[in-house]
Design a protein around this motif. Structure first.
Motif, PDB file in Angstrom:
ATOM      1  N   MET A   1       0.833  -1.174   0.000  1.00 52.10           N
ATOM      2  CA  MET A   1       0.000   0.000   0.000  1.00 52.10           C
ATOM      3  C   MET A   1       0.876   1.235   0.000  1.00 52.10           C
ATOM      4  SD  MET A   1      -3.093   0.961   2.573  1.00 52.10           S
ATOM      5  CE  MET A   1      -2.204   0.965   4.086  1.00 52.10           C
ATOM      6  N   ILE A   2       1.992   1.171   0.670  1.00 44.88           N
ATOM      7  CA  ILE A   2       2.855   2.336   0.764  1.00 44.88           C
ATOM      8  C   ILE A   2       3.511   2.624  -0.579  1.00 44.88           C
ATOM      9  CG2 ILE A   2       4.945   3.227   1.846  1.00 44.88           C
ATOM     10  CD1 ILE A   2       4.094   1.672   4.359  1.00 44.88           C
ATOM     11  N   LEU A   3       4.027   1.598  -1.237  1.00 41.87           N
ATOM     12  CA  LEU A   3       4.710   1.787  -2.512  1.00 41.87           C
ATOM     13  C   LEU A   3       3.754   2.288  -3.585  1.00 41.87           C
ATOM     14  CD1 LEU A   3       7.267   1.413  -4.248  1.00 41.87           C
ATOM     15  CD2 LEU A   3       6.492  -0.912  -4.669  1.00 41.87           C
ATOM     16  N   SER A   4       2.625   1.641  -3.740  1.00 31.87           N
ATOM     17  CA  SER A   4       1.692   2.032  -4.797  1.00 31.87           C
ATOM     18  C   SER A   4       1.101   3.410  -4.536  1.00 31.87           C
ATOM     19  CB  SER A   4       0.585   0.998  -4.952  1.00 31.87           C
ATOM     20  OG  SER A   4      -0.116   0.854  -3.748  1.00 31.87           O
ATOM     21  N   ARG A   5       0.812   3.725  -3.296  1.00 32.83           N
ATOM     22  CA  ARG A   5       0.256   5.036  -2.955  1.00 32.83           C
ATOM     23  C   ARG A   5       1.266   6.137  -3.232  1.00 32.83           C
ATOM     24  NH1 ARG A   5       0.508   8.290   1.588  1.00 32.83           N
ATOM     25  NH2 ARG A   5      -1.253   9.686   1.817  1.00 32.83           N
ATOM     26  N   THR A   6       2.507   5.923  -2.828  1.00 34.38           N
ATOM     27  CA  THR A   6       3.549   6.927  -3.026  1.00 34.38           C
ATOM     28  C   THR A   6       3.784   7.193  -4.512  1.00 34.38           C
ATOM     29  OG1 THR A   6       4.603   6.215  -0.988  1.00 34.38           O
ATOM     30  CG2 THR A   6       5.936   7.520  -2.492  1.00 34.38           C
ATOM     31  N   LEU A   7       3.917   6.122  -5.288  1.00 35.95           N
ATOM     32  CA  LEU A   7       4.144   6.297  -6.721  1.00 35.95           C
ATOM     33  C   LEU A   7       2.943   6.927  -7.421  1.00 35.95           C
ATOM     34  CD1 LEU A   7       6.011   2.977  -7.537  1.00 35.95           C
ATOM     35  CD2 LEU A   7       6.975   5.267  -7.352  1.00 35.95           C
ATOM     36  N   ALA A   8       1.749   6.543  -7.021  1.00 33.68           N
ATOM     37  CA  ALA A   8       0.545   7.105  -7.640  1.00 33.68           C
ATOM     38  C   ALA A   8       0.415   8.588  -7.326  1.00 33.68           C
ATOM     39  CB  ALA A   8      -0.697   6.356  -7.168  1.00 33.68           C
ATOM     40  N   ARG A   9       0.698   8.972  -6.104  1.00 37.13           N
ATOM     41  CA  ARG A   9       0.615  10.394  -5.744  1.00 37.13           C
ATOM     42  C   ARG A   9       1.626  11.215  -6.531  1.00 37.13           C
ATOM     43  NH1 ARG A   9      -0.693  11.689   0.376  1.00 37.13           N
ATOM     44  NH2 ARG A   9      -0.542  13.722  -0.595  1.00 37.13           N
ATOM     45  N   THR A  11       2.865  10.488  -9.569  1.00 41.33           N
ATOM     46  CA  THR A  11       2.457  10.592 -10.967  1.00 41.33           C
ATOM     47  C   THR A  11       1.256  11.506 -11.134  1.00 41.33           C
ATOM     48  OG1 THR A  11       1.131   8.581 -10.816  1.00 41.33           O
ATOM     49  CG2 THR A  11       3.384   8.351 -11.630  1.00 41.33           C
ATOM     50  N   ILE A  12       0.333  11.492 -10.172  1.00 44.99           N
ATOM     51  CA  ILE A  12      -0.825  12.385 -10.232  1.00 44.99           C
ATOM     52  C   ILE A  12      -0.365  13.829 -10.105  1.00 44.99           C
ATOM     53  CG2 ILE A  12      -2.918  13.107  -9.019  1.00 44.99           C
ATOM     54  CD1 ILE A  12      -3.334  10.111  -8.321  1.00 44.99           C
ATOM     55  N   ALA A  13       0.543  14.104  -9.166  1.00 45.57           N
ATOM     56  CA  ALA A  13       1.045  15.462  -8.969  1.00 45.57           C
ATOM     57  C   ALA A  13       1.818  15.954 -10.189  1.00 45.57           C
ATOM     58  CB  ALA A  13       1.928  15.516  -7.733  1.00 45.57           C
ATOM     59  N   ALA A  14       2.520  15.051 -10.865  1.00 44.86           N
ATOM     60  CA  ALA A  14       3.287  15.432 -12.050  1.00 44.86           C
ATOM     61  C   ALA A  14       2.406  15.539 -13.291  1.00 44.86           C
ATOM     62  CB  ALA A  14       4.407  14.425 -12.289  1.00 44.86           C
ATOM     63  N   GLY A  15       1.192  15.056 -13.216  1.00 44.21           N
ATOM     64  CA  GLY A  15       0.290  15.080 -14.354  1.00 44.21           C
ATOM     65  C   GLY A  15       0.612  14.031 -15.404  1.00 44.21           C
ATOM     66  N   VAL A  16       1.288  12.982 -14.973  1.00 48.57           N
ATOM     67  CA  VAL A  16       1.685  11.904 -15.880  1.00 48.57           C
ATOM     68  C   VAL A  16       0.714  10.740 -15.713  1.00 48.57           C
ATOM     69  CG1 VAL A  16       3.517  10.259 -16.423  1.00 48.57           C
ATOM     70  CG2 VAL A  16       4.097  12.577 -15.698  1.00 48.57           C
ATOM     71  N   ARG A  17       0.290  10.173 -16.830  1.00 53.59           N
ATOM     72  CA  ARG A  17      -0.575   8.998 -16.785  1.00 53.59           C
ATOM     73  C   ARG A  17       0.284   7.770 -17.070  1.00 53.59           C
ATOM     74  NH1 ARG A  17      -3.989   6.207 -20.534  1.00 53.59           N
ATOM     75  NH2 ARG A  17      -5.714   5.265 -19.412  1.00 53.59           N
ATOM     76  N   PRO A  18       0.531   6.911 -16.052  1.00 54.71           N
ATOM     77  CA  PRO A  18       1.399   5.752 -16.265  1.00 54.71           C
ATOM     78  C   PRO A  18       0.720   4.685 -17.119  1.00 54.71           C
ATOM     79  CG  PRO A  18       0.449   5.657 -14.085  1.00 54.71           C
ATOM     80  CD  PRO A  18       0.024   6.966 -14.690  1.00 54.71           C
ATOM     81  N   SER A  19       1.544   3.788 -17.640  1.00 53.60           N
ATOM     82  CA  SER A  19       1.000   2.660 -18.394  1.00 53.60           C
ATOM     83  C   SER A  19       0.294   1.714 -17.428  1.00 53.60           C
ATOM     84  CB  SER A  19       2.135   1.923 -19.112  1.00 53.60           C
ATOM     85  OG  SER A  19       2.992   1.326 -18.154  1.00 53.60           O
ATOM     86  N   TRP A  20      -0.338   0.700 -18.011  1.00 54.51           N
ATOM     87  CA  TRP A  20      -1.027  -0.277 -17.160  1.00 54.51           C
ATOM     88  C   TRP A  20      -0.030  -0.937 -16.227  1.00 54.51           C
ATOM     89  CZ3 TRP A  20      -1.008  -5.416 -15.939  1.00 54.51           C
ATOM     90  CH2 TRP A  20      -2.134  -5.904 -15.294  1.00 54.51           C
ATOM     91  N   LEU A  21       1.109  -1.369 -16.746  1.00 59.58           N
ATOM     92  CA  LEU A  21       2.126  -1.998 -15.910  1.00 59.58           C
ATOM     93  C   LEU A  21       2.686  -1.025 -14.887  1.00 59.58           C
ATOM     94  CD1 LEU A  21       4.190  -4.269 -18.314  1.00 59.58           C
ATOM     95  CD2 LEU A  21       2.758  -4.971 -16.403  1.00 59.58           C
ATOM     96  N   GLY A  22       2.880   0.212 -15.291  1.00 61.02           N
ATOM     97  CA  GLY A  22       3.408   1.212 -14.372  1.00 61.02           C
ATOM     98  C   GLY A  22       2.488   1.475 -13.194  1.00 61.02           C
ATOM     99  N   ALA A  23       1.213   1.287 -13.377  1.00 66.52           N
ATOM    100  CA  ALA A  23       0.252   1.510 -12.299  1.00 66.52           C
ATOM    101  C   ALA A  23       0.037   0.261 -11.443  1.00 66.52           C
ATOM    102  CB  ALA A  23      -1.083   1.969 -12.873  1.00 66.52           C
ATOM    103  N   TRP A  24       0.056  -0.937 -12.065  1.00 63.98           N
ATOM    104  CA  TRP A  24      -0.324  -2.146 -11.343  1.00 63.98           C
ATOM    105  C   TRP A  24       0.834  -2.962 -10.786  1.00 63.98           C
ATOM    106  CZ3 TRP A  24      -5.022  -2.881  -9.527  1.00 63.98           C
ATOM    107  CH2 TRP A  24      -6.043  -2.097 -10.060  1.00 63.98           C
ATOM    108  N   VAL A  25       2.047  -2.776 -11.289  1.00 63.71           N
ATOM    109  CA  VAL A  25       3.190  -3.498 -10.724  1.00 63.71           C
ATOM    110  C   VAL A  25       3.427  -3.110  -9.260  1.00 63.71           C
ATOM    111  CG1 VAL A  25       5.712  -3.747 -10.874  1.00 63.71           C
ATOM    112  CG2 VAL A  25       4.291  -4.086 -12.890  1.00 63.71           C
ATOM    113  N   PRO A  26       3.314  -1.819  -8.876  1.00 66.17           N
ATOM    114  CA  PRO A  26       3.447  -1.502  -7.446  1.00 66.17           C
ATOM    115  C   PRO A  26       2.387  -2.187  -6.567  1.00 66.17           C
ATOM    116  CG  PRO A  26       3.718   0.477  -8.736  1.00 66.17           C
ATOM    117  CD  PRO A  26       3.278  -0.600  -9.683  1.00 66.17           C
TER     118      PRO A  26
END
Length: 96
Positions: A1-9, A11-26
């Protein structure tokens, strides 16, 4: 939960939309880490757990394994989905 939340926050703050793998691997990494910790805890506490009555074992395993695993999976999945969210405006109709 910590890794995926940190990375998602990030990418959201940077305005970048990650790929499917970039979002779900964490999310998968969070799940594997939590499962390893829970299995290690079960391995260390196996004997005391088996001394309990069956109803107490079920409640203990539910509270210590199922509930935390579901909490992490649901929260991580929400952040992964949120990081891939694309905000679009609905199409305007010509009918007035």
């Amino acid at each position: 939960m910590i890794l995926s939340r940190t990375l998602a926050r990030r990418t959201i703050a940077a305005g970048v939309r990650p790929s499917w793998l970039g979002a779900w691997v964490p999310v998968i990494c969070d799940t594997v880490i939590l499962l390893a910790l829970l299995i290690g805890a079960l391995w260390l506490g196996y004997s005391p757990l088996m001394a309990l009555p069956i109803w107490a074992r079920i409640v203990t395993l539910f509270v210590l394994f199922f509930a935390p695993l579901q909490l992490v999976l649901i929260t991580s999945s929400m952040w992964a989905t949120r990081s891939r969210w694309q905000d679009t405006t609905p199409p305007q109709s010509d009918l007035h």
